[in-house]
Write a protein that holds these residues in place. Structure first.
Motif, short mmCIF file in Angstrom:
data_model
loop_
_atom_site.label_atom_id
_atom_site.label_comp_id
_atom_site.label_asym_id
_atom_site.label_seq_id
_atom_site.Cartn_x
_atom_site.Cartn_y
_atom_site.Cartn_z
N GLY A 177 -50.64 -25.40 -62.42
CA GLY A 177 -49.34 -24.87 -62.80
C GLY A 177 -48.20 -25.22 -61.88
O GLY A 177 -47.04 -25.03 -62.22
N LYS A 178 -48.49 -25.76 -60.68
CA LYS A 178 -47.42 -26.04 -59.73
C LYS A 178 -47.26 -27.53 -59.45
O LYS A 178 -46.43 -27.92 -58.65
CB LYS A 178 -47.69 -25.29 -58.42
N GLY A 179 -48.08 -28.35 -60.10
CA GLY A 179 -47.98 -29.79 -59.92
C GLY A 179 -47.01 -30.40 -60.91
O GLY A 179 -46.18 -29.70 -61.51
N PRO A 180 -47.13 -31.71 -61.14
CA PRO A 180 -46.26 -32.37 -62.13
C PRO A 180 -46.42 -31.74 -63.51
O PRO A 180 -47.53 -31.43 -63.94
CB PRO A 180 -46.76 -33.82 -62.11
N VAL A 181 -45.29 -31.58 -64.20
CA VAL A 181 -45.31 -30.98 -65.54
C VAL A 181 -46.21 -31.77 -66.47
O VAL A 181 -46.96 -31.20 -67.27
CB VAL A 181 -43.88 -30.91 -66.10
N LYS B 255 -44.04 -16.11 -66.77
CA LYS B 255 -43.40 -17.07 -67.67
C LYS B 255 -42.18 -17.69 -67.02
O LYS B 255 -41.91 -18.89 -67.17
CB LYS B 255 -43.01 -16.37 -68.97
N ALA B 256 -41.43 -16.89 -66.27
CA ALA B 256 -40.23 -17.40 -65.60
C ALA B 256 -40.59 -18.32 -64.44
O ALA B 256 -39.92 -19.34 -64.20
CB ALA B 256 -39.38 -16.23 -65.10
N ALA B 257 -41.65 -17.98 -63.72
CA ALA B 257 -42.04 -18.77 -62.56
C ALA B 257 -42.77 -20.05 -62.94
O ALA B 257 -42.62 -21.09 -62.28
CB ALA B 257 -42.93 -17.93 -61.64
N ASP C 78 -43.98 -23.98 -67.92
CA ASP C 78 -44.79 -25.02 -68.57
C ASP C 78 -46.26 -24.65 -68.57
O ASP C 78 -46.97 -24.91 -69.55
CB ASP C 78 -44.56 -26.37 -67.87
N TYR C 79 -46.72 -24.04 -67.50
CA TYR C 79 -48.10 -23.56 -67.46
C TYR C 79 -48.33 -22.52 -68.55
O TYR C 79 -49.34 -22.56 -69.27
CB TYR C 79 -48.38 -22.96 -66.08
N TYR C 80 -47.39 -21.60 -68.69
CA TYR C 80 -47.50 -20.57 -69.73
C TYR C 80 -47.57 -21.20 -71.12
O TYR C 80 -48.44 -20.85 -71.93
CB TYR C 80 -46.30 -19.62 -69.64
N LYS C 81 -46.69 -22.15 -71.41
CA LYS C 81 -46.67 -22.78 -72.72
C LYS C 81 -47.96 -23.55 -72.99
O LYS C 81 -48.50 -23.51 -74.09
CB LYS C 81 -45.47 -23.72 -72.83
N ALA C 82 -48.44 -24.26 -71.98
CA ALA C 82 -49.65 -25.07 -72.15
C ALA C 82 -50.87 -24.18 -72.40
O ALA C 82 -51.68 -24.44 -73.30
CB ALA C 82 -49.88 -25.94 -70.91
#
Length: 279
Positions: free
Chosen positions: A93-97, A152-154, A157-161
């Motif tokens: 979740g914190k790497g490249p989108v 979700k705010a933080a 993209d992780y949330y959506k994936a």
């Protein structure tokens, strides 16, 4: 199923997977641990016992980021020939989108499709996150949903994936049941925020709050995953937070009620979303 269950563990070098592997081996089950980097092979093979007791772990070198289709996933599955599949992989979740979507969304969906297309695979346990929902669970408090909003705010993209993969999992699991396989276990294990603390072996499992103020240890998640895989009566969304109930008691309580945490989600909307991606 083979006389000794074979488990394909995707994301085998992840922290939860490294706790889970020896637990599965202690049951006498065989594990095929899929890892990206050959340098990690020794970290996996060390779980094999010299006395020959327990199951055997082997390594599959599989870069999940390069899995671009269900056919690619099927090649990994065919080589492993598992009875059960565990998805413990993730980009973090914190790497490249691009990597987040490639692994947490697309590769996850490809493995879901490929695995559930094989009748010989009777269990699929997907490790997700408690906040992977479109709306609050009916039993949640406002504070519970606020904690999800912060995630979700933080990590948008992780949330959506994760949400996309979870919804696909729900649709394909339902489709397999509708095709007559009522014994198949599709389990979406949904822990809250994770920690590296030692296991407490005390949790709340099933319909819970989000437990945002008390992260659950990765070791406890592995303990729960192992015990759930060994049962035939746990299915669907199952939330998991740190708690005061011994693991076996918490799981047994949920098993008796036959409830999952999917309530509040819209399966028909999910079917429409994925109508071109069904089995």
């Amino acid at each position: 199923m083979s006389s000794v269950p074979r488990v394909l563990l995707l994301g085998g070098h992840g922290k939860i997977a490294l706790f889970l592997t020896p637990l599965l081996l202690a049951r006498g089950w065989d594990v095929i641990s899929a890892v990206r980097d050959p340098k990690h092979e020794s970290d996996i093979l060390k779980f094999n016992r010299d006395d020959g007791k327990g199951g055997k772990v082997t390594v599959s070198i599989s870069d999940l980021e390069k899995v671009k289709s269900s056919e690619d996933a099927a090649k990994v599955i065919t080589a492993a020939n598992p009875d059960y599949v565990v998805w413990a992989a993730g980009a973090g979740g914190k790497g490249p989108v691009e990597r987040t979507y490639a692994i947490d969304q697309e590769a996850a969906k490809h493995f879901i499709h490929a695995a559930m297309s094989k009748p010989s695979i009777t269990k699929f346990l997907l490790i997700s996150h408690i906040g992977s929902r479109r709306k609050p669970a009916p039993w949640w408090t406002a504070a519970d949903w606020e904690s999800v909003d912060r995630i979700k705010a933080a990590l948008p993209d992780y949330y959506k994936a994760k949400l996309d993969a979870d919804e696909y999992f729900s649709v394909i699991t339902a489709q397999r049941k509708e095709k007559g396989d009522t014994n198949f276990q599709g389990i979406n294990l949904r822990p809250t925020t994770l920690s590296d603390d030692p296991a407490t072996k005390k949790v709340e499992f099933g319909r819970t709050g989000t437990g945002e103020r008390a992260p659950i240890s990765r070791e406890d998640v592995a303990i729960v995953a192992d015990k759930v895989l060994a049962r035939s009566d746990i299915r669907g969304y199952q939330d998991l937070i740190q708690g005061n109930t011994p693991v076996d008691e918490a799981i047994e309580k949920t098993a008796k009620t036959q409830l999952c945490c999917f309530e509040g989600e819209d399966l028909e909307a999910m079917r429409e979303k994925f109508k071109g991606q069904m089995l």
